[in-house]
Scaffold this motif. Structure first.
Motif, PDB file in Angstrom:
ATOM      1  N   ASP A  82      39.493  28.960  28.045  1.00 48.88           N
ATOM      2  CA  ASP A  82      39.542  29.034  29.506  1.00 48.88           C
ATOM      3  C   ASP A  82      39.908  27.692  30.120  1.00 48.88           C
ATOM      4  O   ASP A  82      40.687  27.633  31.072  1.00 48.88           O
ATOM      5  CB  ASP A  82      38.203  29.518  30.062  1.00 48.88           C
ATOM      6  CG  ASP A  82      37.853  30.911  29.564  1.00 48.88           C
ATOM      7  OD1 ASP A  82      38.744  31.596  29.006  1.00 48.88           O
ATOM      8  OD2 ASP A  82      36.696  31.321  29.708  1.00 48.88           O
ATOM      9  N   LYS A 113      44.152  37.275  29.807  1.00 49.24           N
ATOM     10  CA  LYS A 113      44.085  38.640  29.289  1.00 49.24           C
ATOM     11  C   LYS A 113      44.364  38.653  27.775  1.00 49.24           C
ATOM     12  O   LYS A 113      43.743  39.398  27.035  1.00 49.24           O
ATOM     13  CB  LYS A 113      45.114  39.498  30.029  1.00 49.24           C
ATOM     14  CG  LYS A 113      45.028  40.967  29.766  1.00 49.24           C
ATOM     15  CD  LYS A 113      46.042  41.675  30.658  1.00 49.24           C
ATOM     16  CE  LYS A 113      45.928  43.173  30.542  1.00 49.24           C
ATOM     17  NZ  LYS A 113      46.869  43.848  31.428  1.00 49.24           N
ATOM     18  N   SER A 116      41.504  35.429  26.247  1.00 48.72           N
ATOM     19  CA  SER A 116      40.108  35.333  26.659  1.00 48.72           C
ATOM     20  C   SER A 116      39.585  36.750  26.875  1.00 48.72           C
ATOM     21  O   SER A 116      40.017  37.670  26.199  1.00 48.72           O
ATOM     22  CB  SER A 116      39.998  34.462  27.922  1.00 48.72           C
ATOM     23  OG  SER A 116      38.660  34.129  28.173  1.00 48.72           O
ATOM     24  N   ASP A 117      38.673  36.929  27.837  1.00 48.08           N
ATOM     25  CA  ASP A 117      38.190  38.286  28.112  1.00 48.08           C
ATOM     26  C   ASP A 117      38.194  38.564  29.614  1.00 48.08           C
ATOM     27  O   ASP A 117      38.436  37.678  30.424  1.00 48.08           O
ATOM     28  CB  ASP A 117      36.809  38.533  27.480  1.00 48.08           C
ATOM     29  CG  ASP A 117      35.713  37.662  28.073  1.00 48.08           C
ATOM     30  OD1 ASP A 117      35.733  37.397  29.289  1.00 48.08           O
ATOM     31  OD2 ASP A 117      34.816  37.264  27.321  1.00 48.08           O
ATOM     32  N   GLU A 118      37.908  39.801  29.962  1.00 45.36           N
ATOM     33  CA  GLU A 118      38.010  40.251  31.354  1.00 45.36           C
ATOM     34  C   GLU A 118      37.102  39.460  32.294  1.00 45.36           C
ATOM     35  O   GLU A 118      37.502  39.093  33.394  1.00 45.36           O
ATOM     36  CB  GLU A 118      37.678  41.752  31.423  1.00 45.36           C
ATOM     37  CG  GLU A 118      38.130  42.420  32.696  1.00 45.36           C
ATOM     38  CD  GLU A 118      39.633  42.323  32.955  1.00 45.36           C
ATOM     39  OE1 GLU A 118      39.998  42.063  34.115  1.00 45.36           O
ATOM     40  OE2 GLU A 118      40.435  42.487  32.023  1.00 45.36           O
ATOM     41  N   LYS A 119      35.888  39.183  31.859  1.00 46.54           N
ATOM     42  CA  LYS A 119      34.942  38.432  32.692  1.00 46.54           C
ATOM     43  C   LYS A 119      35.487  37.033  32.983  1.00 46.54           C
ATOM     44  O   LYS A 119      35.447  36.559  34.120  1.00 46.54           O
ATOM     45  CB  LYS A 119      33.596  38.352  31.979  1.00 46.54           C
ATOM     46  CG  LYS A 119      32.514  37.671  32.774  1.00 46.54           C
ATOM     47  CD  LYS A 119      31.198  37.705  32.008  1.00 46.54           C
ATOM     48  CE  LYS A 119      30.196  36.802  32.684  1.00 46.54           C
ATOM     49  NZ  LYS A 119      29.136  36.408  31.792  1.00 46.54           N
ATOM     50  N   GLN A 120      36.011  36.399  31.963  1.00 49.32           N
ATOM     51  CA  GLN A 120      36.548  35.051  32.124  1.00 49.32           C
ATOM     52  C   GLN A 120      37.824  35.057  32.960  1.00 49.32           C
ATOM     53  O   GLN A 120      38.117  34.106  33.658  1.00 49.32           O
ATOM     54  CB  GLN A 120      36.806  34.411  30.758  1.00 49.32           C
ATOM     55  CG  GLN A 120      35.534  34.153  29.973  1.00 49.32           C
ATOM     56  CD  GLN A 120      34.515  33.355  30.771  1.00 49.32           C
ATOM     57  OE1 GLN A 120      33.513  33.893  31.239  1.00 49.32           O
ATOM     58  NE2 GLN A 120      34.765  32.077  30.957  1.00 49.32           N
ATOM     59  N   ARG A 121      38.553  36.161  32.892  1.00 50.89           N
ATOM     60  CA  ARG A 121      39.769  36.293  33.698  1.00 50.89           C
ATOM     61  C   ARG A 121      39.431  36.182  35.186  1.00 50.89           C
ATOM     62  O   ARG A 121      40.116  35.512  35.951  1.00 50.89           O
ATOM     63  CB  ARG A 121      40.404  37.637  33.372  1.00 50.89           C
ATOM     64  CG  ARG A 121      41.836  37.695  33.670  1.00 50.89           C
ATOM     65  CD  ARG A 121      42.441  38.942  33.011  1.00 50.89           C
ATOM     66  NE  ARG A 121      43.684  39.173  33.699  1.00 50.89           N
ATOM     67  CZ  ARG A 121      44.041  40.310  34.225  1.00 50.89           C
ATOM     68  NH1 ARG A 121      43.279  41.367  34.121  1.00 50.89           N
ATOM     69  NH2 ARG A 121      45.181  40.420  34.853  1.00 50.89           N
TER      70      ARG A 121
END
Length: 132
Positions: A82, A113, A116-121
């Motif tokens: 991130d 996307k 990383s992951d959706e929360k971090q996006r």
């Protein structure tokens, strides 16, 4: 074979991640190896600009990113993926005048996307949106 701007950002991210993991790594050797895997023979100028620009402005980028974080967060607590995506996106927003800010933001979100992951996006979107 040619390479798209998105692929350039992917290679830039991967090279910056490799250097972050091992600071003794020669970043342009990593870039050349990544391009070879994609069957691209010549390093695009934009790729060189992104990688070298992020590395040479890393301290300032980190200071600016840190200034937008919640008081409970520090750069060292962020996942490395991130932080590198934030650096790359912020560098494009601030230094690449030919790239519209919204495009730089959307590209950073696309990298999130993929890597990383959706929360971090959502987190990356929130931080970079402060600079637009």
């Amino acid at each position: 074979m040619s390479i798209t701007r998105h692929q350039i950002r992917e290679v830039a991210f991967q090279a910056l991640f490799a250097v972050n993991s091992n600071p003794d790594t020669d970043v342009m050797t990593v870039v050349d190896n990544l391009l070879e895997e994609k069957h691209v023979s010549k390093c695009p100028n934009y790729l060189r600009e992104l990688v070298q620009g992020v590395l040479s402005h890393q301290a300032e980028l980190d200071d600016e990113i840190a200034s937008k974080l919640n008081s409970k967060w520090t750069l060292s607590r962020l996942p490395k993926t991130d932080l590198i995506i934030l650096r790359l996106g912020l560098y494009e927003i601030q230094n690449c005048d030919e790239i519209p800010n919204k495009v730089a933001l959307n590209e950073a979100l696309q990298l999130a996307k993929e890597f990383s992951d959706e929360k971090q996006r959502g987190f990356i979107n929130g931080v970079l949106s402060n600079f637009i």
